[in-house]
Scaffold this motif. Structure first.
Motif, PDB file in Angstrom:
ATOM      1  N   VAL A 130       0.838  -1.205   0.000  1.00 39.12           N
ATOM      2  CA  VAL A 130       0.000   0.000   0.000  1.00 39.12           C
ATOM      3  C   VAL A 130       0.870   1.251   0.000  1.00 39.12           C
ATOM      4  O   VAL A 130       0.606   2.210  -0.744  1.00 39.12           O
ATOM      5  N   GLU A 131       1.927   1.242   0.798  1.00 39.22           N
ATOM      6  CA  GLU A 131       2.830   2.403   0.840  1.00 39.22           C
ATOM      7  C   GLU A 131       3.546   2.592  -0.490  1.00 39.22           C
ATOM      8  O   GLU A 131       3.742   3.724  -0.942  1.00 39.22           O
ATOM      9  N   GLN A 132       3.942   1.481  -1.125  1.00 42.83           N
ATOM     10  CA  GLN A 132       4.628   1.592  -2.410  1.00 42.83           C
ATOM     11  C   GLN A 132       3.699   2.120  -3.492  1.00 42.83           C
ATOM     12  O   GLN A 132       4.111   2.930  -4.342  1.00 42.83           O
ATOM     13  N   MET A 133       2.454   1.699  -3.496  1.00 39.55           N
ATOM     14  CA  MET A 133       1.514   2.232  -4.483  1.00 39.55           C
ATOM     15  C   MET A 133       1.293   3.725  -4.281  1.00 39.55           C
ATOM     16  O   MET A 133       1.143   4.478  -5.253  1.00 39.55           O
ATOM     17  N   ARG A 134       1.303   4.164  -3.047  1.00 40.05           N
ATOM     18  CA  ARG A 134       1.192   5.597  -2.785  1.00 40.05           C
ATOM     19  C   ARG A 134       2.431   6.334  -3.312  1.00 40.05           C
ATOM     20  O   ARG A 134       2.324   7.412  -3.906  1.00 40.05           O
ATOM     21  N   TYR A 135       3.605   5.720  -3.088  1.00 36.85           N
ATOM     22  CA  TYR A 135       4.842   6.299  -3.608  1.00 36.85           C
ATOM     23  C   TYR A 135       4.762   6.436  -5.131  1.00 36.85           C
ATOM     24  O   TYR A 135       5.111   7.477  -5.698  1.00 36.85           O
ATOM     25  N   GLU A 136       4.312   5.373  -5.796  1.00 40.26           N
ATOM     26  CA  GLU A 136       4.208   5.402  -7.259  1.00 40.26           C
ATOM     27  C   GLU A 136       3.259   6.504  -7.723  1.00 40.26           C
ATOM     28  O   GLU A 136       3.558   7.228  -8.693  1.00 40.26           O
ATOM     29  N   ALA A 137       2.142   6.636  -7.037  1.00 35.69           N
ATOM     30  CA  ALA A 137       1.184   7.672  -7.421  1.00 35.69           C
ATOM     31  C   ALA A 137       1.771   9.065  -7.248  1.00 35.69           C
ATOM     32  O   ALA A 137       1.569   9.961  -8.086  1.00 35.69           O
TER      33      ALA A 137
END
Length: 266
Positions: free
Chosen positions: A229-236
């Motif tokens: 979840v944190e990585q997807m936020r980073y990507e966004a």
């Protein structure tokens, strides 16, 4: 023994090839070589004419690590303390320099990569090896010490703990073919083709957007330490900035025009 030219350079358009150049001793990381490499990498950080770097070795080896033939002790200090100070002030900085260069880095492993030479090879963005090359960690089985220059960090992430520990403890050479099968390196090529193939690969990388190396390194470093979840936020968050950059506009334009993109260099 004075080392007059610890590095050799060749320029191929916007690709620079740097060769570690103490071939008679299989390119150990002698102090002169380390200082020369740090100085050259510092200059590269400001050189916008170089779009990709190839790092390789002269002669029949890539790099065999520490120069055990030299006096490792300092004036009035133990071998351990002197080595610690050198690693903190010089050797470790080389790995940091390679990992933070603005351009993509290719390691062309032309022969043995042993000891700290493994860390130097794996610090590149893409690692290509000659078929005769191998990776070897004599630290613990031969010297009773742990791998250094980031080698434990790279191995644990690239091949997993079981293989990393086995490679560190079993005193076995890992062939280039096996390294590719494990996912430690990108590819293996015939010895005679290594330089040509490494240059071709670097030329492809040189066509990427100028921010490619830094963004890709940062993205995967983040992925290794945070949750999904944190990585997807980073990507966004990164897309929020990068989608408004000139490189994305050029990519879309090239897609519509059915051509390869020509990204801005700055």
């Amino acid at each position: 023994m004075t080392i007059e030219n610890p590095l050799l350079e060749e320029r191929h358009g916007d690709v620079l090839v740097i060769s570690l150049n103490i071939p008679e001793r299989l390119n150990p990381i002698a102090r002169e070589l380390q200082h020369a490499l740090r100085a050259r990498l510092a200059a590269l950080r400001e050189d916008r004419s170089v779009a990709a770097l190839v790092l390789t070795g002269s002669g029949r080896a890539f790099c065999v690590g520490a120069d055990l033939s030299s006096n490792m002790a300092g004036n009035g200090t133990s071998v351990g303390q002197a080595s610690y100070e050198t690693m903190e002030s010089l050797s470790n900085r080389i790995i940091e320099d390679l990992r933070t260069l603005p351009m993509p880095v290719v390691s062309a492993v032309n022969g043995p990569a042993a000891g700290a030479g493994v860390g130097i090879a794996l610090a590149a963005d893409v690692v290509m090896a000659a078929r005769s090359a191998y990776f070897y960690l004599p630290f613990m089985p031969k010297l009773g010490i742990v791998p250094d220059l980031g080698t434990t960090w790279f191995l644990e992430r690239f091949v997993g703990r079981a293989r990393a520990v086995g490679m560190t403890m079993l005193n076995e050479k890992l062939s280039a073919e096996q390294a590719a099968q494990w996912g430690l390196i990108w590819s293996v090529v015939d010895d005679a083709d290594l330089r040509t193939q490494a240059l071709a690969l670097a030329e492809r990388l040189a066509k990427l957007p100028a921010h490619a190396a830094r963004e890709v390194r940062a993205a995967y470093d983040s992925a290794g330490r945070v949750s999904l979840v944190e990585q997807m936020r980073y990507e966004a968050e990164r897309q929020r900035e990068l989608l408004d950059a000139p490189s994305f506009a050029e990519g879309v334009k090239a897609f519509r025009e059915k051509r390869d993109p020509i990204f801005p260099r700055n």
